[in-house]
Design an enzyme around this catalytic site. Structure first.
Site, PDB file in Angstrom:
ATOM      1  N   GLU A   1      21.400   6.530 118.099  1.00  0.00           N
ATOM      2  CA  GLU A   1      20.660   6.834 116.869  1.00  0.00           C
ATOM      3  C   GLU A   1      19.602   7.928 117.033  1.00  0.00           C
ATOM      4  OE1 GLU A   1      18.929   2.803 116.496  1.00  0.00           O
ATOM      5  OE2 GLU A   1      16.988   3.787 116.351  1.00  0.00           O
TER       6      GLU A   1
ATOM      7  N   ARG B   1      18.131  -3.512 119.006  1.00  0.00           N
ATOM      8  CA  ARG B   1      18.269  -2.277 119.771  1.00  0.00           C
ATOM      9  C   ARG B   1      19.743  -1.899 119.825  1.00  0.00           C
ATOM     10  NH1 ARG B   1      14.019  -0.993 118.863  1.00  0.00           N
ATOM     11  NH2 ARG B   1      12.245  -0.549 120.186  1.00  0.00           N
TER      12      ARG B   1
ATOM     13  N   ASP C   1      21.185  -2.095 111.957  1.00  0.00           N
ATOM     14  CA  ASP C   1      20.007  -1.282 111.640  1.00  0.00           C
ATOM     15  C   ASP C   1      19.643  -0.421 112.846  1.00  0.00           C
ATOM     16  OD1 ASP C   1      17.917  -0.551 109.788  1.00  0.00           O
ATOM     17  OD2 ASP C   1      16.525  -1.580 111.146  1.00  0.00           O
TER      18      ASP C   1
ATOM     19  N   HIS D   1      17.552   2.291 110.920  1.00  0.00           N
ATOM     20  CA  HIS D   1      16.390   1.676 111.603  1.00  0.00           C
ATOM     21  C   HIS D   1      15.210   1.518 110.637  1.00  0.00           C
ATOM     22  CE1 HIS D   1      15.101   0.970 116.011  1.00  0.00           C
ATOM     23  NE2 HIS D   1      14.384   0.208 115.210  1.00  0.00           N
TER      24      HIS D   1
HETATM   25  C1  COI Z   1      10.009  -0.882 117.321  1.00  0.00           C
HETATM   26  O1  COI Z   1       8.908  -1.235 116.890  1.00  0.00           O
HETATM   27  O2  COI Z   1      10.204  -0.812 118.550  1.00  0.00           O
HETATM   28  C2  COI Z   1      11.069  -0.536 116.390  1.00  0.00           C
HETATM   29  O3  COI Z   1      12.198  -0.627 116.725  1.00  0.00           O
HETATM   30  C3  COI Z   1      10.730   0.028 115.059  1.00  0.00           C
HETATM   31  C4  COI Z   1      10.588   1.500 115.159  1.00  0.00           C
HETATM   32  C5  COI Z   1      11.658   2.249 114.462  1.00  0.00           C
HETATM   33  C6  COI Z   1       9.252   1.924 114.664  1.00  0.00           C
END
Ligand code: COI
Length: 342
Positions: free
Chosen positions: A274, A245, A269, A307
């Site tokens: 973001e 995060r 990432d 991400h």
């Molecule tokens: C999550 O599953 O909480 C993620 O961080 C991935 C998301 C970008 C689908």
């Protein structure tokens, strides 16, 4: 008289924010679940689109922008009690509003921990082997080795922060490379405990690790956990990996630590600002509307990715299937093994 379709269908689920890569999985799920009327839209769930949920029994969604009190109040006023997220993180759900409206929330806690773990280690290896530098050099006709000599992961100590499913999947891969692994978590996994890999405090992890690999969810307590003080406690030349995060890392502090050489490299990432930037096409580097992000992206020892660690066919399929299964189960029984405590 009811049509055959009306006789078969016993519930309606609306799925928001369905991307082109999710649609085939949603269509397949729908085919396999003829008792469910599935309505889908590419739009996100917000104040402008929430009315589309009227008449549905449950809502399935994924987005990074907040699920606000006004959206949840609206869902509550439509009698909708079930909200299933297609992702892990629930930090963008207004918990008070969800509770006030009796809305039960499910997530997909494990769609593919390996997807994130594999990507994290891939990025670390790119940093250690200086592949971005070699790519740039070669594109300019420079095929020399020096001065970009690499480091070997098998000689390093990796400090894994949080040993949930993703942290544990990453540990397996780090061990496969022959790295020494240490870990910090408030909860100790029994198997890892037996192996004696836990350290007592985050400070101990910072002091001992050559690489810090973050795998914690966002909480109020860990916001900007990697700040000036934390970086000061780390080894010189540490590598930072954040596929978890963005908010875990104080970006300004990271930039300072990169400038001073305290941090030798970082693979990010996720990024604290973001939302609205990642997964968007701005047409050119210059048009990316975030100077701090561009500062990071320009550095050869920083790998920013938008991400995408989760973004594999298996993970996307599982996100759609598990969220739809959870929503259906809630509607049918009021139960799901994916309910989250908000
Ligand atoms: C999550 O599953 O909480 C993620 O961080 C991935 C998301 C970008 C689908």
């Amino acid at each position: 008289m009811k049509s055959l379709y009306e006789e078969v269908v016993s519930m309606k689920i609306i799925a928001y924010g369905i991307r082109a890569d999710e649609k085939p999985f949603l269509d397949k799920w729908s085919e396999e679940n003829p008792t469910v009327e599935v309505v889908s839209t590419a739009e996100l769930l917000d104040e402008n689109t929430v009315d589309q949920a009227k008449g549905a029994d449950g809502v399935v969604t994924y987005q990074q922008k907040p699920y606000t009190a006004s959206v949840l109040d609206k869902l509550g006023s439509f009698g909708i009690k079930y909200l299933s997220l297609r992702n892990v993180g629930v930090d963008n759900v207004d918990a008070t509003a969800a509770k006030r409206n009796g809305i039960q929330v499910t997530n997909v806690p494990a769609y593919s921990p390996q997807a994130i773990a594999e990507f994290t280690v891939t990025q670390l290896m790119r940093l250690l082997r200086r592949t971005p530098t070699f790519d740039n050099k070669m594109a300019n006709g420079d095929l020399r080795w020096a001065p970009d000599i690499a480091e070997e992961l098998n000689q390093m100590t990796v400090g894994v922060y949080a040993t949930g499913r993703i942290g544990r999947a990453a540990i397996q891969i780090y061990k496969g490379f022959g790295a020494k692994v240490i870990a910090y978590d408030i909860y100790h996994n029994p198997q890892l405990e037996k192996e004696g890999i836990y350290v007592e405090t985050p400070d101990e992890l910072y002091a001992k690790a050559d690489v810090i690999s973050l795998h914690a969810p966002a909480t109020k307590e860990n916001e900007h956990m990697l700040n000036d003080e934390a970086f000061a406690k780390m080894k010189d030349g540490v590598y930072i990996l954040n596929p978890a995060r963005g908010i875990l890392v104080d970006t300004d502090a990271l930039i300072k630590a990169l400038d001073s050489g305290k941090v030798a490299g970082a693979a990010l990432d996720t990024y604290e600002d973001e939302v609205g930037v990642f997964n968007n096409n701005f047409g050119s580097f210059d048009k990316i509307p975030d100077e701090r992000l561009k500062n990071l992206m320009k550095r050869e020892n920083v790998l920013v990715s938008p991400h995408i660690a989760f973004y594999t066919k298996r993970a996307v399929r599982n996100m759609v299937y598990y969220a739809m299964d959870a929503n259906k189960s809630l509607i049918e029984t009021g139960q799901s093994d994916k309910l989250v405590e908000l």
